[in-house]
Write a protein that holds these residues in place. Structure first.
Motif, mmCIF file in Angstrom:
data_model
loop_
_atom_site.group_PDB
_atom_site.id
_atom_site.type_symbol
_atom_site.label_atom_id
_atom_site.label_comp_id
_atom_site.label_asym_id
_atom_site.label_seq_id
_atom_site.Cartn_x
_atom_site.Cartn_y
_atom_site.Cartn_z
ATOM 1 N N HIS A 1 0.871 -1.178 0.000
ATOM 2 C CA HIS A 1 0.000 0.000 0.000
ATOM 3 C C HIS A 1 0.904 1.222 0.000
ATOM 4 C CE1 HIS A 1 -3.549 2.358 0.422
ATOM 5 N NE2 HIS A 1 -3.259 2.792 1.641
ATOM 6 N N SER B 1 -1.457 -1.305 -4.116
ATOM 7 C CA SER B 1 -2.555 -0.344 -4.019
ATOM 8 C C SER B 1 -1.995 1.023 -3.648
ATOM 9 C CB SER B 1 -3.596 -0.797 -2.990
ATOM 10 O OG SER B 1 -3.106 -0.659 -1.665
ATOM 11 N N HIS C 1 -3.318 5.531 -2.988
ATOM 12 C CA HIS C 1 -4.377 6.457 -2.588
ATOM 13 C C HIS C 1 -4.857 7.269 -3.794
ATOM 14 C CE1 HIS C 1 -1.869 5.734 0.990
ATOM 15 N NE2 HIS C 1 -2.993 5.867 1.677
ATOM 16 N N GLU D 1 -7.453 3.446 -3.481
ATOM 17 C CA GLU D 1 -8.211 3.587 -2.238
ATOM 18 C C GLU D 1 -9.012 4.880 -2.201
ATOM 19 O OE1 GLU D 1 -6.719 2.830 2.129
ATOM 20 O OE2 GLU D 1 -6.422 4.941 1.649
ATOM 21 N N ASN D 2 -10.275 4.776 -1.793
ATOM 22 C CA ASN D 2 -11.068 5.968 -1.478
ATOM 23 C C ASN D 2 -10.465 6.625 -0.240
ATOM 24 O OD1 ASN D 2 -12.217 3.428 -0.240
ATOM 25 N ND2 ASN D 2 -13.350 4.940 0.977
ATOM 26 N N HIS E 1 -9.521 -0.405 -3.640
ATOM 27 C CA HIS E 1 -9.072 -0.696 -2.284
ATOM 28 C C HIS E 1 -10.024 0.059 -1.367
ATOM 29 C CE1 HIS E 1 -5.575 -0.585 0.853
ATOM 30 N NE2 HIS E 1 -6.684 -1.108 1.328
ATOM 31 N N ASP F 1 -11.631 1.510 1.787
ATOM 32 C CA ASP F 1 -11.321 1.893 3.167
ATOM 33 C C ASP F 1 -12.627 2.251 3.871
ATOM 34 O OD1 ASP F 1 -10.566 3.418 5.538
ATOM 35 O OD2 ASP F 1 -8.529 3.310 4.730
ATOM 36 N N ASN G 1 -12.450 5.411 6.107
ATOM 37 C CA ASN G 1 -12.490 6.668 5.360
ATOM 38 C C ASN G 1 -13.914 7.054 4.975
ATOM 39 O OD1 ASN G 1 -9.749 6.891 5.567
ATOM 40 N ND2 ASN G 1 -9.308 6.318 3.455
ATOM 41 N N CYS H 1 -13.442 -4.744 -5.710
ATOM 42 C CA CYS H 1 -12.656 -4.647 -4.477
ATOM 43 C C CYS H 1 -11.623 -5.755 -4.355
ATOM 44 C CB CYS H 1 -13.585 -4.663 -3.268
ATOM 45 S SG CYS H 1 -12.730 -4.327 -1.709
ATOM 46 N N HIS I 1 -9.557 -1.881 4.061
ATOM 47 C CA HIS I 1 -8.872 -1.314 5.226
ATOM 48 C C HIS I 1 -9.893 -0.975 6.303
ATOM 49 C CE1 HIS I 1 -4.702 0.430 3.857
ATOM 50 N NE2 HIS I 1 -4.653 -0.829 4.228
ATOM 51 N N GLU J 1 -5.322 -1.443 9.848
ATOM 52 C CA GLU J 1 -4.297 -0.445 9.555
ATOM 53 C C GLU J 1 -4.006 0.359 10.821
ATOM 54 O OE1 GLU J 1 -3.455 2.625 5.854
ATOM 55 O OE2 GLU J 1 -5.478 2.500 6.668
#
Length: 283
Positions: free
Chosen positions: A62, A95, A97, A141-142, A171, A173, A176, A200, A204, A247
């Motif tokens: 990540h 993965s 962000h 990742e969102n 990914h 999250d 988030n 997906c 996380h 995480e």
């Protein structure tokens, strides 16, 4: 849903955990995650210990510094180093962000990409270039964000459009989603159910810091709270069991406490695995 690169419950592998995990094989942890920037080129005794651990366990990456939304050119040399790192350690997935962290220099924070159609095309093109270099799909990742400069689209529409145009993985999250739902005043479940979870790769889950009633800071430095666990529970209920990683980046507690939270992930996964098996038997 497509096959996942890993399975079960995971834990972020941090240097602070190298000692506690040495010689151990916690049964509840099925895979580990690292930020490649923190391990690429690591040599000496620590490098050998890391290599020995990756030879025994499944790992995913990540990343922290791909800066996929940056106005600066894509750092293709870095992507090639990631590719080599993944090959050396048999990393199952890369993965990153859906944000940016650099322009002419490194900003040392994850900045929000403007939610615009122009940004969708720009970011998707860069993701596709990364995938071309790596020779495989990556997961985006969102992210949590605290302002939305230049916003012309809803966050969910922007995320979905990028994933579709780039044909990359998600990914997801869960923390988030919860953080943004408080900070920006939307319904977390509705946002979750609108995500393309069929893309997906893994999930996380993490803790955060409550700055105020309407402001949460995504720190990864605290225990997961009940509303976030509830959102994970709803994720499994709606979409089935998906590999999920705890995480924790700061204020890292003793290993036993971390494993206790991993146990909670496992408990939710067993709950919905039993439900799915019962439905299959009665079908």
């Amino acid at each position: 849903m497509s096959q996942f690169p890993v399975h079960g419950a995971g834990l972020g592998y941090r240097r602070a955990l190298m000692g506690p995990l040495a010689g151990q094989n916690p049964a509840q942890v099925n895979f580990y995650e690292v930020a490649p920037e923190n391990w690429i080129g690591l040599g000496g005794k620590m490098g050998r210990k890391f290599r020995a651990f990756t030879e025994q366990h499944d790992f995913v990456c990540h990343g922290l510094s791909l800066s996929i939304g940056s106005p600066a050119p894509l750092d293709e040399a870095f992507v090639r180093r990631v590719k080599q790192f993944m090959r050396e350690h048999d990393i199952k997935l890369y993965s990153e962000h859906l944000s940016y962290c650099s322009d002419e220099g490194h900003l040392y924070d994850l900045m929000p990409i403007p939610f615009t159609e122009q940004a969708v095309s720009y970011v998707a093109e860069r993701i596709m270039r990364v995938q071309d270099i790596l020779g495989e799909r990556i997961a985006m990742e969102n992210v949590s964000y605290y302002a939305a400069p230049g916003q012309q689209m809803e966050e969910i529409d922007f995320v979905n459009a990028v994933l579709e145009e780039a044909d990359c993985l998600l990914h997801l999250d869960v923390n988030n989603i919860y953080v943004n739902s408080i900070n920006h005043g939307y319904n977390a479940e509705e946002f979750l159910y609108a995500m393309p979870v069929e893309r997906c790769a893994y999930i996380h889950i993490a803790g955060h810091y409550n700055e105020a009633e309407d402001l949460i800071i995504d720190t990864h430095g605290a225990d997961v709270i009940d509303p976030v666990w509830d959102l994970l529970d709803k994720t499994y209920e709606r979409f089935g069991v998906i590999p999920t990683l705890l995480e924790r980046d700061f204020n890292i507690p003793p290993l036993e406490e971390l494993l206790g939270e991993v146990d909670t992930i496992v408990a939710y996964q067993k709950k919905w695995s039993r439900q799915d098996n019962a439905l299959a038997r009665n079908a």
